[in-house]
Scaffold this motif. Structure first.
Motif, PDB file in Angstrom:
ATOM      1  N   THR A  41       0.851  -1.195   0.000  1.00  0.00           N
ATOM      2  CA  THR A  41       0.000   0.000   0.000  1.00  0.00           C
ATOM      3  C   THR A  41       0.885   1.242   0.000  1.00  0.00           C
ATOM      4  OG1 THR A  41      -0.121  -0.108   2.420  1.00  0.00           O
ATOM      5  CG2 THR A  41      -1.923  -1.137   1.171  1.00  0.00           C
ATOM      6  N   TYR A  44       2.517   6.640  -2.404  1.00  0.00           N
ATOM      7  CA  TYR A  44       2.635   7.351  -3.685  1.00  0.00           C
ATOM      8  C   TYR A  44       1.896   6.569  -4.773  1.00  0.00           C
ATOM      9  CZ  TYR A  44       6.097   3.684  -4.324  1.00  0.00           C
ATOM     10  OH  TYR A  44       6.716   2.456  -4.408  1.00  0.00           O
ATOM     11  N   THR A  45       1.714   7.192  -5.929  1.00  0.00           N
ATOM     12  CA  THR A  45       1.123   6.499  -7.070  1.00  0.00           C
ATOM     13  C   THR A  45       2.242   5.852  -7.873  1.00  0.00           C
ATOM     14  OG1 THR A  45      -0.714   8.068  -7.232  1.00  0.00           O
ATOM     15  CG2 THR A  45      -0.248   6.728  -9.181  1.00  0.00           C
ATOM     16  N   THR A  69      -2.921  -3.047  -6.260  1.00  0.00           N
ATOM     17  CA  THR A  69      -2.919  -1.584  -6.102  1.00  0.00           C
ATOM     18  C   THR A  69      -4.321  -1.013  -6.292  1.00  0.00           C
ATOM     19  OG1 THR A  69      -2.357  -1.290  -8.452  1.00  0.00           O
ATOM     20  CG2 THR A  69      -0.524  -1.331  -6.869  1.00  0.00           C
ATOM     21  N   ASN A  72      -4.901   1.797  -8.634  1.00  0.00           N
ATOM     22  CA  ASN A  72      -4.345   3.120  -8.327  1.00  0.00           C
ATOM     23  C   ASN A  72      -2.860   3.174  -8.659  1.00  0.00           C
ATOM     24  OD1 ASN A  72      -6.801   4.246  -7.206  1.00  0.00           O
ATOM     25  ND2 ASN A  72      -6.478   2.861  -5.482  1.00  0.00           N
ATOM     26  N   ALA A  73      -2.561   2.984  -9.930  1.00  0.00           N
ATOM     27  CA  ALA A  73      -1.182   2.985 -10.409  1.00  0.00           C
ATOM     28  C   ALA A  73      -1.180   3.375 -11.878  1.00  0.00           C
ATOM     29  CB  ALA A  73      -0.547   1.611 -10.228  1.00  0.00           C
ATOM     30  N   HIS A  74      -0.111   4.017 -12.290  1.00  0.00           N
ATOM     31  CA  HIS A  74       0.084   4.311 -13.714  1.00  0.00           C
ATOM     32  C   HIS A  74       0.753   3.081 -14.324  1.00  0.00           C
ATOM     33  CE1 HIS A  74       1.331   7.439 -16.970  1.00  0.00           C
ATOM     34  NE2 HIS A  74       1.145   6.242 -17.502  1.00  0.00           N
ATOM     35  N   PRO A  95      -9.278   2.996 -10.867  1.00  0.00           N
ATOM     36  CA  PRO A  95      -8.695   3.751  -9.754  1.00  0.00           C
ATOM     37  C   PRO A  95      -9.729   4.595  -9.025  1.00  0.00           C
ATOM     38  CG  PRO A  95      -8.120   4.755 -11.858  1.00  0.00           C
ATOM     39  CD  PRO A  95      -8.768   3.435 -12.166  1.00  0.00           C
ATOM     40  N   THR A  98      -9.044   9.340 -10.577  1.00  0.00           N
ATOM     41  CA  THR A  98      -8.553   9.188 -11.943  1.00  0.00           C
ATOM     42  C   THR A  98      -7.503  10.228 -12.321  1.00  0.00           C
ATOM     43  OG1 THR A  98     -10.387  10.551 -12.757  1.00  0.00           O
ATOM     44  CG2 THR A  98     -10.703   8.161 -12.728  1.00  0.00           C
ATOM     45  N   ILE A 101      -3.756   9.258 -13.130  1.00  0.00           N
ATOM     46  CA  ILE A 101      -3.596   7.801 -13.171  1.00  0.00           C
ATOM     47  C   ILE A 101      -4.090   7.277 -14.511  1.00  0.00           C
ATOM     48  CG2 ILE A 101      -4.298   5.606 -12.150  1.00  0.00           C
ATOM     49  CD1 ILE A 101      -4.487   6.972  -9.483  1.00  0.00           C
ATOM     50  N   HIS A 103      -3.931   3.814 -17.338  1.00  0.00           N
ATOM     51  CA  HIS A 103      -3.560   2.454 -17.726  1.00  0.00           C
ATOM     52  C   HIS A 103      -3.489   2.477 -19.245  1.00  0.00           C
ATOM     53  CE1 HIS A 103      -5.963   1.195 -13.895  1.00  0.00           C
ATOM     54  NE2 HIS A 103      -4.771   1.690 -13.593  1.00  0.00           N
ATOM     55  N   GLU A 182      11.026   6.335  -3.176  1.00  0.00           N
ATOM     56  CA  GLU A 182      10.041   5.316  -3.532  1.00  0.00           C
ATOM     57  C   GLU A 182      10.714   4.037  -4.000  1.00  0.00           C
ATOM     58  OE1 GLU A 182       7.002   8.828  -5.136  1.00  0.00           O
ATOM     59  OE2 GLU A 182       7.701   7.269  -6.514  1.00  0.00           O
TER      60      GLU A 182
END
Length: 334
Positions: A41, A44-45, A69, A72-74, A95, A98, A101, A103, A182
Motif C-alpha cells: 500500500t 505514492y502512485t 494496487t 491506483n497505479a500508472h 482507480p 482518476t 492515473i 492504464h 520510492e
C-alpha cells in the motif's frame, strides 16, 4: 541392486514429487503470498512498465499488480498485440481517483533495438519516474540464428538485448523514483539458475549458434546484465527470476509446426506441474516486492534462490556489457 536402478528410482521419485507434492506445496503458499502482496500500500502512485505484458507471465504480473494496487497505479503495457492489451486493461480495477492515473498500451516489436529506443524515449516524456520495470518477452522456436536487419538474433533480442536496452534507457526514470524515496526495481523473468558456461569469444552466438547454446547463454546473460546494473546503481534493485513451468501461449503461437503440435501433448501431460500465468504472476510480484537493494535471483514461488548455478565472473560481466553496448547502439535515430 545395480546403481542404474537406484538412478531410475530417483528419477521416478522426482517425477512423483513434481506431479503430486510440489503443486500442493506451491498452492498452499499462494494464500500467504496473496496476503503479502495485498499489503503493498504505497503512499505514492506507482508507475509500472510491463514489457511483454500482453500475454503469459507478463500479463499475470501486470494483472496481479493492478489488482493489489486496486488500479491506483500508472500502468504501461508494452507489446505487439493492441487488442490483447486493451482487453487486459479493461479488466483492471478502476482507480479511486482518476487524476494523473492512466492504464495504457504502447505498441512495440522489441526484437528491434530501434523500436525499443523509440519507446523508451516516449515513456520518458510521459512519466517522470518508473518504480517497477518488468520484462518477460519470449519466443518458442526451432529456427537457427534468425537475424533482424540490425544483425541481432530474434530469440536473443527478446530474451536478452531488448531487456538490457529497456533497463539502460529507463535508468534515469528509475533513479528518479529512488530519489523520491520510492520503490525502484527491475525484474527480468527468464531462467535464473538454468544456464551454463558461455563462450566469451562468441558473445551473441554469431559463430556457434544452436538451440542448446542459446538456451544456455540467455539465462547467464540475464544474470550478468542484472548483476552489472546493480554494481553501477547499487541503490536500485535488480531481480532475475526463474518462473518454473507455466502454461503460457508460447508453444501454441510458435512459428514451428512441431512446437505447436507438441503443445497439445505437453500441456495435458504435464498439467499437474504447470501453473497458470495468474498463479505465477502472484509469485513473481511477491519476489519483486520483497527483494532488497542489489542483485537478487528468485525462484518459482518468489523465494530468494541465492547464487545457485551461477556461471558469471567479473571478466564475463565486463565483456558482455561492452558487447551489448555495441550491439544495441541505434544510429541516426531522431
Amino acid at each position: 541392486m545395480p546403481s542404474y536402478y537406484f538412478v531410475k528410482l530417483g528419477w521416478i521419485a522426482a517425477i512423483l514429487f513434481s506431479a503430486f507434492l510440489f503443486p500442493l506445496t506451491r498452492r498452499s503458499s499462494l494464500a500467504a503470498v496473496h496476503a503479502s502482496n495485498s499489503g503493498f500500500t504505497p503512499s505514492y502512485t506507482p508507475v509500472a512498465v510491463f514489457v511483454g505484458g500482453t500475454s503469459g507471465i507478463g500479463q499475470g504480473v501486470a494483472e496481479a499488480f493492478a489488482r493489489h494496487t486496486h488500479g491506483n497505479a500508472h500502468i504501461i503495457i508494452v507489446g505487439r498485440n493492441h487488442a490483447a492489451a486493451q482487453s487486459i486493461i479493461e479488466r483492471f480495477p478502476k482507480p479511486a481517483v482518476t487524476t494523473g492515473i492512466t492504464h495504457e498500451f504502447i505498441e512495440c516489436d522489441v526484437t528491434r533495438m530501434r523500436n525499443v529506443q523509440a519507446v523508451t524515449r516516449e515513456i520518458l516524456t510521459r512519466v517522470p519516474k518508473v518504480n517497477f520495470l518488468v520484462m518477460t518477452p519470449g519466443i518458442a522456436t526451432l529456427k537457427g540464428r534468425d537475424e533482424t536487419e540490425e544483425g541481432i538474433d530474434k530469440k536473443l533480442a527478446l530474451h536478452y538485448y531488448a531487456r538490457w536496452k529497456f533497463t539502460n534507457d529507463l535508468i534515469p526514470a528509475i533513479l528518479g523514483a529512488k530519489d523520491a524515496g520510492e520503490d525502484a526495481k527491475v525484474l527480468s523473468v527468464m531462467s535464473a539458475g538454468r544456464g551454463g558456461k558461455i563462450d566469451l569469444g562468441d558473445l551473441g552466438l554469431k559463430e556457434t549458434y544452436s538451440l542448446r547454446n542459446v538456451a544456455q547463454a540467455a539465462p547467464v546473460y540475464n544474470d550478468l546484465m542484472m548483476e552489472e546494473f546493480s554494481m553501477r546503481y547499487p541503490q536500485l534493485t535488480f531481480v532475475h527470476a526463474y518462473p518454473g513451468p507455466v502454461r503460457t501461449p508460447l508453444m501454441k503461437t510458435s512459428d514451428s509446426v512441431l512446437i505447436r503440435a507438441a503443445a497439445y501433448i505437453v500441456r495435458p501431460l504435464f498439467s499437474t506441474v504447470m501453473f497458470s500465468p495468474e498463479y505465477t504472476g502472484e509469485f513473481m510480484l511477491h519476489g519483486l516486492l520483497n527483494s532488497t537493494q542489489g542483485f537478487k535471483r528468485i525462484g518459482s514461488t518468489g523465494e530468494d534462490m541465492g547464487m545457485k548455478n551461477y556461471y558469471g565472473s567479473e571478466l564475463a560481466r565486463r565483456r558482455l556489457w561492452e558487447h551489448t553496448v555495441n550491439e544495441t547502439r541505434v544510429p541516426n535515430i531522431s
